[in-house]
Design a protein around this motif. Structure first.
Motif, PDB file in Angstrom:
ATOM      1  N   SER A 146       0.851  -1.180   0.000  1.00  0.00           N
ATOM      2  CA  SER A 146       0.000   0.000   0.000  1.00  0.00           C
ATOM      3  C   SER A 146       0.891   1.236   0.000  1.00  0.00           C
ATOM      4  O   SER A 146       1.865   1.302   0.750  1.00  0.00           O
ATOM      5  CB  SER A 146      -0.889   0.007   1.241  1.00  0.00           C
ATOM      6  N   HIS A 147       0.555   2.187  -0.832  1.00  0.00           N
ATOM      7  CA  HIS A 147       1.345   3.409  -0.977  1.00  0.00           C
ATOM      8  C   HIS A 147       0.507   4.628  -0.602  1.00  0.00           C
ATOM      9  O   HIS A 147      -0.722   4.594  -0.692  1.00  0.00           O
ATOM     10  CB  HIS A 147       1.804   3.572  -2.429  1.00  0.00           C
ATOM     11  N   ASP A 148       1.183   5.715  -0.255  1.00  0.00           N
ATOM     12  CA  ASP A 148       0.487   6.977  -0.013  1.00  0.00           C
ATOM     13  C   ASP A 148       0.076   7.632  -1.324  1.00  0.00           C
ATOM     14  O   ASP A 148      -0.864   8.416  -1.366  1.00  0.00           O
ATOM     15  CB  ASP A 148       1.366   7.936   0.781  1.00  0.00           C
ATOM     16  N   GLY A 149       0.793   7.330  -2.382  1.00  0.00           N
ATOM     17  CA  GLY A 149       0.468   7.885  -3.693  1.00  0.00           C
ATOM     18  C   GLY A 149       1.056   7.036  -4.796  1.00  0.00           C
ATOM     19  O   GLY A 149       2.085   6.398  -4.625  1.00  0.00           O
ATOM     20  N   ILE A 150       0.363   6.995  -5.915  1.00  0.00           N
ATOM     21  CA  ILE A 150       0.811   6.307  -7.125  1.00  0.00           C
ATOM     22  C   ILE A 150       0.488   7.225  -8.293  1.00  0.00           C
ATOM     23  O   ILE A 150      -0.595   7.808  -8.347  1.00  0.00           O
ATOM     24  CB  ILE A 150       0.090   4.959  -7.319  1.00  0.00           C
ATOM     25  N   ARG A 151       1.401   7.337  -9.219  1.00  0.00           N
ATOM     26  CA  ARG A 151       1.133   8.145 -10.415  1.00  0.00           C
ATOM     27  C   ARG A 151       0.581   7.254 -11.516  1.00  0.00           C
ATOM     28  O   ARG A 151       1.098   6.165 -11.768  1.00  0.00           O
ATOM     29  CB  ARG A 151       2.413   8.812 -10.893  1.00  0.00           C
ATOM     30  N   TYR A 152      -0.461   7.732 -12.165  1.00  0.00           N
ATOM     31  CA  TYR A 152      -1.090   6.983 -13.256  1.00  0.00           C
ATOM     32  C   TYR A 152      -1.858   7.961 -14.127  1.00  0.00           C
ATOM     33  O   TYR A 152      -2.231   9.051 -13.684  1.00  0.00           O
ATOM     34  CB  TYR A 152      -2.030   5.908 -12.702  1.00  0.00           C
ATOM     35  N   ASP A 153      -2.102   7.573 -15.359  1.00  0.00           N
ATOM     36  CA  ASP A 153      -2.914   8.367 -16.273  1.00  0.00           C
ATOM     37  C   ASP A 153      -4.373   8.008 -16.027  1.00  0.00           C
ATOM     38  O   ASP A 153      -4.765   6.857 -16.208  1.00  0.00           O
ATOM     39  CB  ASP A 153      -2.524   8.083 -17.727  1.00  0.00           C
ATOM     40  N   ALA A 154      -5.159   8.971 -15.622  1.00  0.00           N
ATOM     41  CA  ALA A 154      -6.550   8.722 -15.240  1.00  0.00           C
ATOM     42  C   ALA A 154      -7.459   8.396 -16.418  1.00  0.00           C
ATOM     43  O   ALA A 154      -8.605   8.001 -16.210  1.00  0.00           O
ATOM     44  CB  ALA A 154      -7.102   9.919 -14.482  1.00  0.00           C
ATOM     45  N   ASN A 155      -6.943   8.531 -17.649  1.00  0.00           N
ATOM     46  CA  ASN A 155      -7.803   8.282 -18.807  1.00  0.00           C
ATOM     47  C   ASN A 155      -7.059   7.585 -19.950  1.00  0.00           C
ATOM     48  O   ASN A 155      -7.493   7.639 -21.084  1.00  0.00           O
ATOM     49  CB  ASN A 155      -8.396   9.607 -19.302  1.00  0.00           C
ATOM     50  N   PHE A 156      -5.968   6.903 -19.685  1.00  0.00           N
ATOM     51  CA  PHE A 156      -5.213   6.231 -20.739  1.00  0.00           C
ATOM     52  C   PHE A 156      -6.067   5.175 -21.417  1.00  0.00           C
ATOM     53  O   PHE A 156      -6.749   4.388 -20.763  1.00  0.00           O
ATOM     54  CB  PHE A 156      -3.940   5.609 -20.165  1.00  0.00           C
ATOM     55  N   LEU A 157      -6.058   5.176 -22.740  1.00  0.00           N
ATOM     56  CA  LEU A 157      -6.860   4.279 -23.584  1.00  0.00           C
ATOM     57  C   LEU A 157      -8.363   4.426 -23.338  1.00  0.00           C
ATOM     58  O   LEU A 157      -9.141   3.511 -23.583  1.00  0.00           O
ATOM     59  CB  LEU A 157      -6.430   2.819 -23.410  1.00  0.00           C
ATOM     60  N   GLY A 158      -8.763   5.587 -22.816  1.00  0.00           N
ATOM     61  CA  GLY A 158     -10.183   5.850 -22.595  1.00  0.00           C
ATOM     62  C   GLY A 158     -10.782   5.144 -21.388  1.00  0.00           C
ATOM     63  O   GLY A 158     -11.998   5.097 -21.240  1.00  0.00           O
ATOM     64  N   ILE A 159      -9.941   4.611 -20.518  1.00  0.00           N
ATOM     65  CA  ILE A 159     -10.418   3.934 -19.313  1.00  0.00           C
ATOM     66  C   ILE A 159     -10.290   4.910 -18.145  1.00  0.00           C
ATOM     67  O   ILE A 159      -9.203   5.376 -17.836  1.00  0.00           O
ATOM     68  CB  ILE A 159      -9.593   2.656 -19.040  1.00  0.00           C
TER      69      ILE A 159
END
Length: 124
Positions: free
Chosen positions: A44-57
């Motif tokens: 479990s992490h305090d934060g993770i970076r990710y694209d909130a809409n990559f490939l329309g998901i």
């Protein structure tokens, strides 16, 4: 012999346990992993970076990253079934929506494993 790493944000032990259970059960169901073959790191992490809409998901902070390293040889059909089953069981055991389940597979060879004692057990 798969090695599973699951990363998510701000998860308590029950959620981490549910994620691990879901992934392991999906591997047993779809790719023939023995029920007692469980090697997982649940983080479990305090934060993770990710694209909130990559490939329309549309993802949100319930995002779960599942990385599975295992020996090569599974078919495309088995892998597709594994992705689907992981998403289904993660939702069942943790209420994380399938849209937030990101799965990554890494295949390798028998020479790439040591289960202890400095020995490559699969090539002995």
């Amino acid at each position: 012999m798969p090695f599973v790493r699951i990363d998510t944000m701000r998860a308590d032990s029950d959620r981490l346990d549910g994620l691990g259970r879901a992934v392991h059960e999906a591997m047993v169901d779809t790719i023939g992993i023995p029920p007692d073959d469980k090697f997982q790191v649940l983080t479990s992490h305090d934060g993770i970076r990710y694209d909130a809409n990559f490939l329309g998901i549309q993802r949100d902070d319930d995002v779960v990253f599942v990385s599975i390293t295992f020996r090569s040889g599974r078919t495309t059909e088995q892998k597709v079934a594994l992705y689907k089953r992981i998403a289904e069981l993660v939702e069942k055991y943790t209420s994380v929506e399938p849209r937030n389940v990101f799965v990554h597979l890494v295949e390798n060879q028998p020479t790439d494993w040591s289960f202890g004692n400095g020995i490559a057990q699969y090539i002995a």
